[in-house]
Design an enzyme around this catalytic site. Sequence first.
Site, PDB file in Angstrom:
ATOM      1  N   LYS A 197      56.489   6.341  27.092  1.00 10.52           N
ATOM      2  CA  LYS A 197      56.305   7.540  27.899  1.00 10.52           C
ATOM      3  C   LYS A 197      55.797   8.649  26.983  1.00 10.52           C
ATOM      4  O   LYS A 197      56.479   9.048  26.028  1.00 10.52           O
ATOM      5  CB  LYS A 197      57.620   7.941  28.561  1.00 10.52           C
ATOM      6  CG  LYS A 197      57.499   9.195  29.418  1.00 10.52           C
ATOM      7  CD  LYS A 197      58.771   9.464  30.186  1.00 10.52           C
ATOM      8  CE  LYS A 197      58.667  10.758  30.972  1.00 10.52           C
ATOM      9  NZ  LYS A 197      59.894  11.057  31.710  1.00 10.52           N
ATOM     10  N   ARG A 218      58.628  18.377  25.687  1.00 15.52           N
ATOM     11  CA  ARG A 218      59.510  17.246  25.383  1.00 15.52           C
ATOM     12  C   ARG A 218      59.026  16.473  24.156  1.00 15.52           C
ATOM     13  O   ARG A 218      59.233  15.265  24.049  1.00 15.52           O
ATOM     14  CB  ARG A 218      59.554  16.296  26.581  1.00 15.52           C
ATOM     15  CG  ARG A 218      59.909  16.947  27.912  1.00 15.52           C
ATOM     16  CD  ARG A 218      60.324  15.903  28.922  1.00 15.52           C
ATOM     17  NE  ARG A 218      60.412  16.423  30.280  1.00 15.52           N
ATOM     18  CZ  ARG A 218      61.385  17.224  30.726  1.00 15.52           C
ATOM     19  NH1 ARG A 218      62.328  17.611  29.903  1.00 15.52           N
ATOM     20  NH2 ARG A 218      61.391  17.636  31.986  1.00 15.52           N
ATOM     21  N   LYS A 249      53.494   5.167  30.806  1.00 14.55           N
ATOM     22  CA  LYS A 249      53.392   6.378  31.619  1.00 14.55           C
ATOM     23  C   LYS A 249      52.861   7.518  30.774  1.00 14.55           C
ATOM     24  O   LYS A 249      53.351   7.694  29.661  1.00 14.55           O
ATOM     25  CB  LYS A 249      54.787   6.705  32.144  1.00 14.55           C
ATOM     26  CG  LYS A 249      54.904   7.992  32.910  1.00 14.55           C
ATOM     27  CD  LYS A 249      56.355   8.258  33.211  1.00 14.55           C
ATOM     28  CE  LYS A 249      56.460   9.585  33.934  1.00 14.55           C
ATOM     29  NZ  LYS A 249      57.817   9.996  34.150  1.00 14.55           N
TER      30      LYS A 249
HETATM   31  C1  PBG Z   1      61.753  12.678  33.781  1.00  9.03           C
HETATM   32  C2  PBG Z   1      60.540  12.329  34.526  1.00  9.03           C
HETATM   33  C3  PBG Z   1      59.332  13.026  34.566  1.00  9.03           C
HETATM   34  C4  PBG Z   1      58.484  12.311  35.400  1.00  9.03           C
HETATM   35  C5  PBG Z   1      59.189  11.213  35.873  1.00  9.03           C
HETATM   36  N1  PBG Z   1      60.456  11.213  35.305  1.00  9.03           N
HETATM   37  C6  PBG Z   1      58.963  14.326  33.990  1.00  9.03           C
HETATM   38  C7  PBG Z   1      58.918  14.541  32.558  1.00  9.03           C
HETATM   39  O1  PBG Z   1      59.112  13.664  31.724  1.00  9.03           O
HETATM   40  O2  PBG Z   1      58.681  15.704  32.210  1.00  9.03           O
HETATM   41  C8  PBG Z   1      57.076  12.691  35.732  1.00  9.03           C
HETATM   42  C9  PBG Z   1      56.487  11.988  36.892  1.00  9.03           C
HETATM   43  C10 PBG Z   1      55.231  12.591  37.370  1.00  9.03           C
HETATM   44  O3  PBG Z   1      54.635  13.484  36.728  1.00  9.03           O
HETATM   45  O4  PBG Z   1      54.780  12.157  38.443  1.00  9.03           O
HETATM   46  N2  PBG Z   1      62.906  12.529  34.567  1.00  9.03           N
END
Ligand code: PBG
Length: 326
Positions: A197, A218, A249
Amino acid sequence: MPEVPHVRPRRLRQPAFRRLNAEIRLHPAELVLPLFVQEDAESPTPIISMPGVMRHSLDSLKETVQVAAAAGIGGVMLFGVPTAKDAVGSGATDPDGILNVAIRAVVGEVGDALAVQTDLCLDEFTDHGHCGVLDDRGRVDNDTTLARYCEMAIAQAASGSHLLGLSGMMDGQVAAVRAALDADGFADTALLGYAAKYASAFYGPFREAVDSSLTGDRRSYQLEVGNRREGLREVLLDIAEGADIVMVKPAMGFLDVLADAAAVSDVPVWAYQVSGEYSMIEAAAANGWIDRRRAIEESVVSIRRAGADAVLSYWALELASWLQEN
Ligand code: PBG
């Protein structure tokens, strides 16, 4: 004229072959719809930065999962938007917290017709908006966070979630949560590791969707955008820790990482087509700059082609309805 037969790849691009010769064919079963549910909401509210996407009330959530089951998609991924937040994200582990309530409601509605999946992360529930708890210097503390994830996992599994989406990017989260679930009799609850991620700008609209309290970013836990090798390393770690499924992701900017993962993984590899990928296409289409349907189909086909076995997409229901037409 050449002596060897002229090579004519165009032959198979003629109308009669076009469908037959397609390497990738989409199917509703490989699509997962992310859904937002807001605590104490009377009715659904639109998310401005994601045209067409709603923050659901419990009632509209129940209606939507019925539609999703009828459409034959593979599953839904639930995100909770609580009314109150605190430093440790208490709402995430409260059996009466919005996400846990929503799980019970959705499972009660659709049973096993959908794989009911839940975001296992603290960011929607913390007042500072980070995915974990902070130490006394304000840094995200890995191992204290793991303990909260384990409690959250038990709460979600007890509510009936089939698949827990570990999206917080803490080291060791898959192993810790697996052990906690097994020790509590939840050996059948599956784990989706958001293995690779990235710290992406394309989560922007999601922050509005969940009313995020985050200031800053983050980068101390999500991957550096340019790091391909490290993405694969994270995928392999999650598999070694016991992830049942691993995910990359965002999707479209990280198709190389996805292809790397798909080449070596012995568990399913999924991709998350995130909020910014959605909103970008919607905005361009609203301006008449691209053909909306073709752009959506192309984006998801490309993610599948790169190696995703399934795709989380905000267009899952619309795609399924188009596939029905075909
Ligand atoms: C964190 C999480 C995020 C997304 C899914 N789970 C946000 C992040 O990491 O800031 C993003 C999903 C999206 O942008 O569609 N719980």
